[in-house]
Write an enzyme that holds these catalytic residues in place. Structure first.
Site, PDB file in Angstrom:
ATOM      1  N   LYS A 190      70.672  42.685  32.465  1.00  0.00           N
ATOM      2  CA  LYS A 190      71.064  42.400  31.081  1.00  0.00           C
ATOM      3  C   LYS A 190      72.382  43.102  30.739  1.00  0.00           C
ATOM      4  O   LYS A 190      73.265  42.534  30.115  1.00  0.00           O
ATOM      5  CB  LYS A 190      69.946  42.834  30.114  1.00  0.00           C
ATOM      6  CG  LYS A 190      68.740  41.895  30.171  1.00  0.00           C
ATOM      7  CD  LYS A 190      67.511  42.451  29.457  1.00  0.00           C
ATOM      8  CE  LYS A 190      66.317  41.509  29.653  1.00  0.00           C
ATOM      9  NZ  LYS A 190      65.058  42.024  29.089  1.00  0.00           N
ATOM     10  N   GLN A 192      63.135  47.322  26.027  1.00  0.00           N
ATOM     11  CA  GLN A 192      62.548  46.697  27.216  1.00  0.00           C
ATOM     12  C   GLN A 192      61.049  46.980  27.270  1.00  0.00           C
ATOM     13  O   GLN A 192      60.613  48.116  27.190  1.00  0.00           O
ATOM     14  CB  GLN A 192      63.251  47.227  28.484  1.00  0.00           C
ATOM     15  CG  GLN A 192      62.773  46.586  29.773  1.00  0.00           C
ATOM     16  CD  GLN A 192      63.102  45.095  29.870  1.00  0.00           C
ATOM     17  OE1 GLN A 192      64.182  44.655  29.485  1.00  0.00           O
ATOM     18  NE2 GLN A 192      62.158  44.307  30.364  1.00  0.00           N
ATOM     19  N   ASP A 237      65.052  40.236  20.470  1.00  0.00           N
ATOM     20  CA  ASP A 237      63.931  39.657  21.217  1.00  0.00           C
ATOM     21  C   ASP A 237      63.032  38.805  20.328  1.00  0.00           C
ATOM     22  O   ASP A 237      62.114  38.156  20.823  1.00  0.00           O
ATOM     23  CB  ASP A 237      63.093  40.764  21.870  1.00  0.00           C
ATOM     24  CG  ASP A 237      63.542  41.028  23.303  1.00  0.00           C
ATOM     25  OD1 ASP A 237      64.090  40.091  23.911  1.00  0.00           O
ATOM     26  OD2 ASP A 237      63.353  42.155  23.791  1.00  0.00           O
TER      27      ASP A 237
END
Ligand code: NAD
Length: 282
Positions: free
Chosen positions: A51, A95, A118
């Site tokens: 990422k 994460q 997200d």
């Protein structure tokens, strides 16, 4: 047809790169993504590295907060609050999964909804349910991009989603519903899975079980999106779909090279979107 995710991801990333340039030229602001990784779970480290590499490739700045030795719940919440308050940070990526002992829901709640790239904050989940503009989770959004790119008809289609997680199954079912598909969600308690999957024009599989879907379970000509990433005992990666038997009669995404690249591309798009919206409001 093999539903290769890589050209779709490339097209998305090209669009993001152009958008970042436009934003910088118009406002002088470079979008910034704060990346938070707690613990040293090997797959998470690989995802985060990838990422961060991708942010650089599209001109987004990244601010990395890596805690391989762990972090207390209080310190994590404090960090997420301070990133939420920091005007120079446009997006926050936490994460998952978090190491055992840390409360994932409480951590997600600590992220400002307008920086939640997200799309997992309850406010964004609620907006998705309400059909309002929010942040859509990256993996489900990527699945829709692949279906659109390869011309799957969604309006009125029978769509079956396997899996009901907060991360994939539930938001994916909502996105398909918003596109006027008739959606069935299957899970571990579903009786006779094959009876559902065989009537699907669009079948999205996010079970996290290697090769749970075989050729005899899909309709000829269906569009099959394989979200699963499973590490086999041999060390090889496998999806939730048995590629060989399913690709003989249906259109299917490969693993790797299907949904995976799209998830990262959509993360970049969401980061650009959060930056554009914050700048427009300031
Ligand atoms: P999860 O474990 O949270 O949820 C799995 C869901 O599948 C559950 O709702 C469960 O009820 C259902 N399920 C499990 N076995 C089943 C079976 N035999 N029949 C019917 N339903 C079954 O997992 P998740 O976070 O939703 O992820 C699913 C998979 O997608 C995993 O393999 C994960 O690694 C992968 N994933 C990939 C990406 C990507 O970018 N490609 C992103 C996120 C997740």
């Amino acid at each position: 047809m093999i539903l290769d995710g890589r050209p779709v991801a490339q097209k998305t990333l090209d669009g993001v790169r152009a958008g970042v340039t436009r934003l910088r030229e118009a406002t002088g602001v470079q979008p910034k993504l704060a990346v938070v990784l707690v613990g040293d779970f090997a797959p998470s480290k690989i995802y985060v590295a990838s990422k961060i590499r991708t942010t650089e490739s599209v001109g987004i700045a990244s601010e990395d907060h890596l805690f391989p030795g762990g972090l207390t719940q209080d310190a994590l919440i404090k960090l997420l609050h301070s990133l939420s308050d920091d005007a120079s940070v446009h997006g926050i990526l936490l994460q998952l999964p978090l190491p055992t002992g840390l409360d994932e829901s409480a951590a997600i709640d600590a992220i400002a909804p307008n920086k939640d790239v997200d799309g997992l904050h309850p406010v964004n989940m609620g907006r998705l349910l309400a059909g309002a503009t929010g942040m859509v989770p990256c993996t489900p959004a990527g699945c829709l991009e692949i279906l659109d790119h390869y011309g799957a008809a969604l309006r009125g289609a029978e769509a079956v989603v396997i899996g009901r997680s907060r991360l994939v199954g539930k938001p994916l079912a909502q996105l398909l519903l918003a596109r006027h598909a008739t959606v069935t969600t299957c899970h571990t308690r579903t009786r006779d899975l094959g009876a559902h999957t065989r009537r699907a024009d669009v079948l999205c599989v996010a079970a996290g079980r290697a090769r749970v879907i075989t050729g005899d379970m899909v309709k000829a000509g269906a569009f099959v999106i394989d979200v699963g990433i499973n590490r086999l005992e041999t060390g090889k990666l496998a999806g939730d779909v048995d590629f060989e038997s399913v690709s003989a009669k249906a259109n299917v995404t490969p693993v790797p090279g299907g949904v995976g690249p799209m998830t990262i591309a959509m993360l970049m798009r969401n980061t650009l979107l959060t930056a554009e919206r914050q700048i427009a409001r300031s």
